[in-house]
Design a protein around this motif. Structure first.
Motif, PDB file in Angstrom:
ATOM      1  N   PRO A 137       0.829  -1.215   0.000  1.00  0.00           N
ATOM      2  CA  PRO A 137       0.000   0.000   0.000  1.00  0.00           C
ATOM      3  C   PRO A 137       0.860   1.261   0.000  1.00  0.00           C
ATOM      4  O   PRO A 137       1.994   1.272   0.467  1.00  0.00           O
ATOM      5  CB  PRO A 137      -0.806  -0.121   1.295  1.00  0.00           C
ATOM      6  CG  PRO A 137      -0.079  -1.095   2.150  1.00  0.00           C
ATOM      7  CD  PRO A 137       0.708  -1.986   1.230  1.00  0.00           C
ATOM      8  N   ALA A 138       0.283   2.314  -0.520  1.00  0.00           N
ATOM      9  CA  ALA A 138       0.976   3.601  -0.578  1.00  0.00           C
ATOM     10  C   ALA A 138       1.235   4.111   0.832  1.00  0.00           C
ATOM     11  O   ALA A 138       0.363   4.013   1.695  1.00  0.00           O
ATOM     12  CB  ALA A 138       0.132   4.615  -1.344  1.00  0.00           C
ATOM     13  N   PRO A 139       2.419   4.647   1.084  1.00  0.00           N
ATOM     14  CA  PRO A 139       2.680   5.254   2.399  1.00  0.00           C
ATOM     15  C   PRO A 139       1.691   6.394   2.660  1.00  0.00           C
ATOM     16  O   PRO A 139       1.373   7.167   1.751  1.00  0.00           O
ATOM     17  CB  PRO A 139       4.108   5.789   2.287  1.00  0.00           C
ATOM     18  CG  PRO A 139       4.716   5.045   1.143  1.00  0.00           C
ATOM     19  CD  PRO A 139       3.589   4.741   0.210  1.00  0.00           C
ATOM     20  N   LYS A 140       1.205   6.482   3.879  1.00  0.00           N
ATOM     21  CA  LYS A 140       0.249   7.526   4.247  1.00  0.00           C
ATOM     22  C   LYS A 140       0.955   8.645   5.008  1.00  0.00           C
ATOM     23  O   LYS A 140       1.782   8.386   5.879  1.00  0.00           O
ATOM     24  CB  LYS A 140      -0.873   6.947   5.114  1.00  0.00           C
ATOM     25  CG  LYS A 140      -1.748   5.988   4.344  1.00  0.00           C
ATOM     26  CD  LYS A 140      -3.062   5.617   4.996  1.00  0.00           C
ATOM     27  CE  LYS A 140      -3.073   5.331   6.436  1.00  0.00           C
ATOM     28  NZ  LYS A 140      -4.354   4.780   6.915  1.00  0.00           N
ATOM     29  N   ILE A 141       0.593   9.866   4.657  1.00  0.00           N
ATOM     30  CA  ILE A 141       1.108  11.060   5.311  1.00  0.00           C
ATOM     31  C   ILE A 141      -0.090  11.810   5.887  1.00  0.00           C
ATOM     32  O   ILE A 141      -1.035  12.119   5.162  1.00  0.00           O
ATOM     33  CB  ILE A 141       1.816  12.007   4.309  1.00  0.00           C
ATOM     34  CG1 ILE A 141       2.829  11.282   3.447  1.00  0.00           C
ATOM     35  CG2 ILE A 141       2.423  13.209   5.038  1.00  0.00           C
ATOM     36  CD1 ILE A 141       4.076  10.868   4.136  1.00  0.00           C
ATOM     37  N   ALA A 142      -0.068  12.115   7.179  1.00  0.00           N
ATOM     38  CA  ALA A 142      -1.099  12.946   7.795  1.00  0.00           C
ATOM     39  C   ALA A 142      -0.588  14.382   7.813  1.00  0.00           C
ATOM     40  O   ALA A 142       0.532  14.640   8.259  1.00  0.00           O
ATOM     41  CB  ALA A 142      -1.402  12.472   9.213  1.00  0.00           C
ATOM     42  N   ILE A 143      -1.404  15.300   7.316  1.00  0.00           N
ATOM     43  CA  ILE A 143      -1.032  16.711   7.255  1.00  0.00           C
ATOM     44  C   ILE A 143      -2.117  17.506   7.975  1.00  0.00           C
ATOM     45  O   ILE A 143      -3.297  17.420   7.610  1.00  0.00           O
ATOM     46  CB  ILE A 143      -0.900  17.192   5.796  1.00  0.00           C
ATOM     47  CG1 ILE A 143       0.096  16.307   5.034  1.00  0.00           C
ATOM     48  CG2 ILE A 143      -0.493  18.664   5.751  1.00  0.00           C
ATOM     49  CD1 ILE A 143      -0.010  16.405   3.531  1.00  0.00           C
TER      50      ILE A 143
ATOM     51  N   TYR B  44       0.691   5.345   9.532  1.00  0.00           N
ATOM     52  CA  TYR B  44       1.247   6.507   8.837  1.00  0.00           C
ATOM     53  C   TYR B  44       2.773   6.464   8.821  1.00  0.00           C
ATOM     54  O   TYR B  44       3.406   5.999   9.765  1.00  0.00           O
ATOM     55  CB  TYR B  44       0.781   7.807   9.509  1.00  0.00           C
ATOM     56  CG  TYR B  44      -0.677   8.086   9.242  1.00  0.00           C
ATOM     57  CD1 TYR B  44      -1.056   8.886   8.173  1.00  0.00           C
ATOM     58  CD2 TYR B  44      -1.671   7.526  10.031  1.00  0.00           C
ATOM     59  CE1 TYR B  44      -2.391   9.131   7.899  1.00  0.00           C
ATOM     60  CE2 TYR B  44      -3.010   7.751   9.773  1.00  0.00           C
ATOM     61  CZ  TYR B  44      -3.363   8.554   8.712  1.00  0.00           C
ATOM     62  OH  TYR B  44      -4.686   8.782   8.440  1.00  0.00           O
ATOM     63  N   ALA B  45       3.325   6.999   7.736  1.00  0.00           N
ATOM     64  CA  ALA B  45       4.775   7.123   7.617  1.00  0.00           C
ATOM     65  C   ALA B  45       5.257   8.449   8.179  1.00  0.00           C
ATOM     66  O   ALA B  45       6.393   8.549   8.643  1.00  0.00           O
ATOM     67  CB  ALA B  45       5.194   7.003   6.155  1.00  0.00           C
ATOM     68  N   ALA B  46       4.389   9.474   8.137  1.00  0.00           N
ATOM     69  CA  ALA B  46       4.790  10.807   8.610  1.00  0.00           C
ATOM     70  C   ALA B  46       3.566  11.623   9.016  1.00  0.00           C
ATOM     71  O   ALA B  46       2.458  11.390   8.531  1.00  0.00           O
ATOM     72  CB  ALA B  46       5.567  11.556   7.528  1.00  0.00           C
ATOM     73  N   LEU B  47       3.822  12.570   9.910  1.00  0.00           N
ATOM     74  CA  LEU B  47       2.846  13.578  10.328  1.00  0.00           C
ATOM     75  C   LEU B  47       3.490  14.928  10.088  1.00  0.00           C
ATOM     76  O   LEU B  47       4.615  15.175  10.541  1.00  0.00           O
ATOM     77  CB  LEU B  47       2.507  13.422  11.809  1.00  0.00           C
ATOM     78  CG  LEU B  47       1.694  14.555  12.446  1.00  0.00           C
ATOM     79  CD1 LEU B  47       0.265  14.570  11.902  1.00  0.00           C
ATOM     80  CD2 LEU B  47       1.675  14.424  13.962  1.00  0.00           C
TER      81      LEU B  47
ATOM     82  N   LYS C  73       6.372   7.572  18.898  1.00  0.00           N
ATOM     83  CA  LYS C  73       6.537   6.543  17.861  1.00  0.00           C
ATOM     84  C   LYS C  73       7.739   6.890  16.986  1.00  0.00           C
ATOM     85  O   LYS C  73       7.611   7.651  16.019  1.00  0.00           O
ATOM     86  CB  LYS C  73       5.265   6.446  17.023  1.00  0.00           C
ATOM     87  CG  LYS C  73       4.053   6.004  17.831  1.00  0.00           C
ATOM     88  CD  LYS C  73       2.827   5.904  16.974  1.00  0.00           C
ATOM     89  CE  LYS C  73       1.683   5.323  17.762  1.00  0.00           C
ATOM     90  NZ  LYS C  73       1.851   3.936  18.142  1.00  0.00           N
ATOM     91  N   PRO C  74       8.909   6.329  17.290  1.00  0.00           N
ATOM     92  CA  PRO C  74      10.115   6.680  16.519  1.00  0.00           C
ATOM     93  C   PRO C  74      10.049   6.289  15.042  1.00  0.00           C
ATOM     94  O   PRO C  74      10.761   6.869  14.226  1.00  0.00           O
ATOM     95  CB  PRO C  74      11.245   5.934  17.232  1.00  0.00           C
ATOM     96  CG  PRO C  74      10.645   5.163  18.343  1.00  0.00           C
ATOM     97  CD  PRO C  74       9.189   5.442  18.398  1.00  0.00           C
ATOM     98  N   ASN C  75       9.196   5.339  14.677  1.00  0.00           N
ATOM     99  CA  ASN C  75       9.080   4.956  13.262  1.00  0.00           C
ATOM    100  C   ASN C  75       8.214   5.923  12.466  1.00  0.00           C
ATOM    101  O   ASN C  75       8.176   5.848  11.243  1.00  0.00           O
ATOM    102  CB  ASN C  75       8.514   3.544  13.132  1.00  0.00           C
ATOM    103  CG  ASN C  75       9.530   2.508  13.562  1.00  0.00           C
ATOM    104  OD1 ASN C  75      10.736   2.729  13.470  1.00  0.00           O
ATOM    105  ND2 ASN C  75       9.058   1.379  14.038  1.00  0.00           N
ATOM    106  N   LEU C  76       7.515   6.804  13.146  1.00  0.00           N
ATOM    107  CA  LEU C  76       6.680   7.812  12.494  1.00  0.00           C
ATOM    108  C   LEU C  76       7.496   9.095  12.373  1.00  0.00           C
ATOM    109  O   LEU C  76       7.915   9.662  13.383  1.00  0.00           O
ATOM    110  CB  LEU C  76       5.416   8.065  13.331  1.00  0.00           C
ATOM    111  CG  LEU C  76       4.481   9.173  12.861  1.00  0.00           C
ATOM    112  CD1 LEU C  76       3.877   8.839  11.498  1.00  0.00           C
ATOM    113  CD2 LEU C  76       3.376   9.389  13.885  1.00  0.00           C
ATOM    114  N   LEU C  77       7.734   9.521  11.147  1.00  0.00           N
ATOM    115  CA  LEU C  77       8.484  10.763  10.948  1.00  0.00           C
ATOM    116  C   LEU C  77       7.597  11.947  11.293  1.00  0.00           C
ATOM    117  O   LEU C  77       6.402  11.945  10.996  1.00  0.00           O
ATOM    118  CB  LEU C  77       8.962  10.872   9.500  1.00  0.00           C
ATOM    119  CG  LEU C  77       9.953   9.807   9.050  1.00  0.00           C
ATOM    120  CD1 LEU C  77      10.255   9.963   7.562  1.00  0.00           C
ATOM    121  CD2 LEU C  77      11.237   9.883   9.866  1.00  0.00           C
ATOM    122  N   LYS C  78       8.186  12.941  11.919  1.00  0.00           N
ATOM    123  CA  LYS C  78       7.489  14.169  12.262  1.00  0.00           C
ATOM    124  C   LYS C  78       8.101  15.304  11.454  1.00  0.00           C
ATOM    125  O   LYS C  78       9.304  15.528  11.530  1.00  0.00           O
ATOM    126  CB  LYS C  78       7.627  14.495  13.763  1.00  0.00           C
ATOM    127  CG  LYS C  78       6.676  13.750  14.681  1.00  0.00           C
ATOM    128  CD  LYS C  78       6.881  12.264  14.757  1.00  0.00           C
ATOM    129  CE  LYS C  78       8.102  11.885  15.537  1.00  0.00           C
ATOM    130  NZ  LYS C  78       8.263  10.428  15.691  1.00  0.00           N
TER     131      LYS C  78
END
Length: 188
Positions: A2-8, A73-76, A109-114
């Motif tokens: 699946p496509a990586p998800k980014i929350a904005i 999510y991959a990033a916020l 969550k260290p695996n979630l990029l901020k």
């Protein structure tokens, strides 16, 4: 895969160039860019941008992003402009604002990029422990805020400190996005 998800995060007085850039740039990279806000019980809210008053409809509820959902999510991204100032509002001063709580949980969550850009640093004001001791950059007007939060201010356009990527102004959205894309792609 699946496509990586980014929350904005989004709210009124967003910087139009930045938000529309994220919308198209992450789509172009094959990512699922999802804009989230505090919906206050509404199904959707249409916000207006700061400079051109351009409308942007948001249907994603940041309060629905529990810890399990965040794992998808991959990033916020906390954008520039007045977004973070509006999102750090709380009607109960004994509680952390929901958006700041989301940021705090994301930092756990260290695996979630901020990704925090420009005035986005304001969202950390109620939870300064998330940036204390971290290397970051922000808008020059927030230099004193960064120091007051206990962060190590770095005078550069983009700064990476582990899972935290910061950029100086909304005009550096392309640098923030490209850095996040490279980091996420390297993890794939």
């Amino acid at each position: 895969m699946p496509a990586p998800k980014i929350a904005i995060l989004i709210e009124s007085d967003f910087y139009e160039h930045e938000i529309w850039y994220y919308h198209y740039r992450f789509l172009e990279a094959g990512y699922d860019a999802q804009f989230v806000t505090r919906l206050w019980g509404n199904e959707a809210i249409t916000f207006k941008g700061h400079e051109y008053h351009a409308p942007f409809e948001c249907r994603g509820d940041l309060e629905a992003l529990d810890d399990k959902a965040l794992d998808d999510y991959a990033a916020l991204i906390v954008p520039s402009g007045i977004v973070s100032d509006r999102l750090r509002y709380t009607d109960d001063l004994t509680r952390i604002p929901p958006a700041s709580d989301l940021l705090k949980r994301a930092f756990a969550k260290p695996n979630l990029l901020k990704g925090i850009i420009c005035h986005g640093l304001w969202l950390a004001a109620p939870v300064v422990e998330v940036v204390r001791g971290r290397r970051l950059t922000c808008h020059p007007n927030l230099h004193g805020d960064a120091i007051a939060y206990g962060a190590e201010f770095v005078d550069e356009d983009v700064v990476v400190d582990g899972d935290l990527v910061t950029a100086r102004t909304g005009g550096h959205a392309h640098l923030l996005a490209s850095t996040l894309i490279k980091m996420i792609d390297a993890r794939q």
